[in-house]
Design an enzyme around this catalytic site. Structure first.
Site, PDB file in Angstrom:
ATOM      1  N   SER A   1       0.851  -1.183   0.000  1.00 11.24           N
ATOM      2  CA  SER A   1       0.000   0.000   0.000  1.00 11.24           C
ATOM      3  C   SER A   1       0.898   1.250   0.000  1.00 11.24           C
ATOM      4  O   SER A   1       1.764   1.378  -0.866  1.00 11.24           O
ATOM      5  CB  SER A   1      -0.946  -0.043   1.204  1.00 11.24           C
ATOM      6  OG  SER A   1      -2.068   0.782   1.033  1.00 11.24           O
TER       7      SER A   1
ATOM      8  N   ASP B   1      -8.847  -4.999  -6.356  1.00 11.31           N
ATOM      9  CA  ASP B   1      -8.476  -3.954  -5.412  1.00 11.31           C
ATOM     10  C   ASP B   1      -8.764  -2.601  -6.047  1.00 11.31           C
ATOM     11  O   ASP B   1      -8.204  -2.280  -7.105  1.00 11.31           O
ATOM     12  CB  ASP B   1      -6.990  -4.077  -5.073  1.00 11.31           C
ATOM     13  CG  ASP B   1      -6.457  -2.908  -4.252  1.00 11.31           C
ATOM     14  OD1 ASP B   1      -7.275  -2.182  -3.635  1.00 11.31           O
ATOM     15  OD2 ASP B   1      -5.219  -2.734  -4.222  1.00 11.31           O
TER      16      ASP B   1
ATOM     17  N   HIS C   1      -6.238  -6.141  -2.099  1.00 12.81           N
ATOM     18  CA  HIS C   1      -5.184  -5.251  -1.621  1.00 12.81           C
ATOM     19  C   HIS C   1      -4.124  -5.979  -0.788  1.00 12.81           C
ATOM     20  O   HIS C   1      -4.421  -6.544   0.263  1.00 12.81           O
ATOM     21  CB  HIS C   1      -5.817  -4.141  -0.792  1.00 12.81           C
ATOM     22  CG  HIS C   1      -4.977  -2.915  -0.634  1.00 12.81           C
ATOM     23  ND1 HIS C   1      -4.626  -2.113  -1.699  1.00 12.81           N
ATOM     24  CD2 HIS C   1      -4.402  -2.350   0.461  1.00 12.81           C
ATOM     25  CE1 HIS C   1      -3.896  -1.094  -1.268  1.00 12.81           C
ATOM     26  NE2 HIS C   1      -3.732  -1.220   0.031  1.00 12.81           N
TER      27      HIS C   1
END
Length: 507
Positions: A192, A434, A459
């Protein structure tokens, strides 16, 4: 410098954050980043994580506050936490690799248990494992307390991604020196926001890291590189593919909320219907709460539980005759459990370190223009408004966001043209379910800057711990990533021998 705690100022900061959330009108909360789902983090007990294994040893490095200036205050230091696991390391004599995980916008404690890629592959690589905490999070706080640091305009100015990756470089070099591991190749890993840091680190510090695995890193969600609606377009697509009726119920629910709220006692009706912990002061708080739930289940739709399926089964499985909002509430219960009440601030807690820290980061440099505004969306129109965003940030921190700085400092425009010769050894991994993959790198840039994605992935799924229930496509993705990293290390060893031999001949 004022390094003293002032509880009043802490309360003022929290009040400002609460007020900012309240006066934001119809600007929905920005979807949270993070390698781990919020509800997973909440279930992890930090004390049990800290004692997870005796193989994890905690250290603190005396880190420089400001890496880029030579003012007297720049040399102020703070204690930055890092954790080492040397159980599987082959040792410096064999130049065995070092796998480094970059902590992001949360305490490092969660990563030791929640991130599996390093521990799962340590025996294969005979690797030394290192986890470094991001400045201003967890226990790596300049000036003693987060409250003191964030209320001090001078101190929070050092809360930047550039300072963070410079921290990582300093810690990595310190560890290599301490372990006499000069020739051990370093692979940096992040998910991320941490994935963005890993990719940017490889570009900025190629002499420190041989390569980078950037999992679900939306490095293109800046400066108009990705469409504003990209995130919510994928959320909508995920729901529609899962259940057309679930999608339609959600799409129709927003007008129904407005219809009920318009009644004289409408907010009381909505409060009772959704069992809110406090009576609603405006219908938008309920909408924002639901928006955050739908975003979270799409973003972290991990096997084997698949939370998006759970919420849609709740909506579609409501008893016959249940009205639209009753079905929506059934989805909330299915996902969040049958609670006595539901906190509308569940996703926006002003006293949460990630909320406070990330609010500053987005108000300074991490300006990600996410909104929903297209006709096909299952969400009500709410385009990203940069003018309003700047005004909110100035009211909270007294600074103007710099929406173009990320692409100025790290690049992004014409990415393939620029990086196909300049960059090397970066894996951009994504799952196309995602929503943040809309800002990810989804095609190969060169032979060694590659995109590895799965159609069904979510994700940061590839860096989570391996499970027996993992689907074949996920196993294959991880195997591909490991194979690429092995090839980098193999080439490095070949080069190491070659340059050693050349050095001997020249002598």
């Amino acid at each position: 410098m004022d390094l003293v705690r002032h509880p009043f100022h802490h309360q003022l900061l929290l009040f400002s954050l609460i007020s900012l959330s309240y006066v934001s009108g119809t600007q929905f909360s920005l979807p949270r980043l993070g390698a781990l789902r919020r509800t997973i983090r909440n279930k992890l007990d930090i004390e049990s994580i800290s004692s997870l294994s005796k193989d994890f040893k905690t250290f603190f490095y005396s880190q420089t506050l400001d890496h880029f200036n030579y003012k007297p205050e720049s040399f102020t230091s703070f204690q930055q936490r890092y954790v080492i696991n040397s159980k599987y390391w082959g040792g410096a004599n064999t130049s065995s690799p070092i796998l480094v995980y970059f902590g992001a916008e949360e305490s490092l404690d969660y990563d030791l248990s929640g991130i599996g890629f390093l521990t799962d592959n340590a025996p294969r690589f005979k690797a030394l494992l290192v986890y470094i905490e991001h400045r201003f999070y967890g226990k790596s706080i300049p000036c003693g307390s987060r409250e003191a640091a964030l209320r001090n305009a001078s101190i929070r100015g050092y809360f930047t991604s550039a300072q963070a990756i410079a921290d990582y470089a300093a810690v990595i070099l310190h560890i290599k020196k301490t372990f006499f591991a000069k020739n051990s190749p370093v692979i940096v890993i992040g998910g991320s926001y941490g994935g963005m840091l890993a990719a940017w680190f490889r570009l900025k510090y190629p002499h420190v890291a041989l390569g980078a695995l950037a999992s679900s890193a939306p490095i293109l969600y800046f400066d108009e590189l990705a469409p504003h609606v990209g995130y919510y377009a994928i959320v909508t697509k995920d729901f529609k593919e899962t259940s057309e009726s679930c999608y339609e119920t959600i799409r129709k629910s927003w007008d129904e909320i407005d219809k009920v709220a318009s009644k004289s006692n409408g907010l009381s009706i909505l409060s009772m219907k959704f069992k809110t912990c406090e009576k609603l002061k405006r219908s938008f708080d309920l909408k924002d709460f639901l928006d955050s739930i739908y975003s979270e289940v799409a973003q972290y739709d991990h096997p084997p539980s698949y939370p998006l399926n759970i919420i849609c089964r709740g909506i579609d499985g409501a008893p016959k005759g249940t009205d639209i909002l009753g079905r929506i509430f059934a989805g909330v219960v299915a996902y969040m459990g049958n609670n006595s009440c539901y906190d509308m601030n569940e996703f926006n807690r002003p006293n949460d370190e990630t909320y406070i820290g990330w609010r500053w980061q987005t108000c300074s440099e991490m300006v990600m223009p996410i909104g929903h505004e297209n006709n096909d969306s299952m969400f009500p129109p709410s385009p990203f408004n940069l003018t309003k965003f700047i005004r909110k940030c100035k009211s909270l921190f007294g600074v103007r966001p710099r929406p173009h700085w990320v692409t100025t400092y790290y690049g992004g425009h014409d990415l393939k043209l620029i990086l196909h010769r300049f960059a090397s050894n970066i894996i951009f991994s994504n799952g196309l379910r995602d929503p943040y993959s809309s800002g990810g790198v989804l095609e190969n840039i060169s032979d060694s800057v590659v995109a590895v994605y799965t159609v069904n992935g979510s994700h940061c799924l590839d860096i989570l711990p391996e499970k027996k229930s993992d689907p074949v496509w996920l196993i294959k993705q991880r195997k591909t990533e490991v194979g690429i990293i092995e090839s980098w290390i193999s080439k490095y060893y070949t080069d190491l021998i070659m340059f050693r031999d050349r050095t001997r001949v020249s002598l």
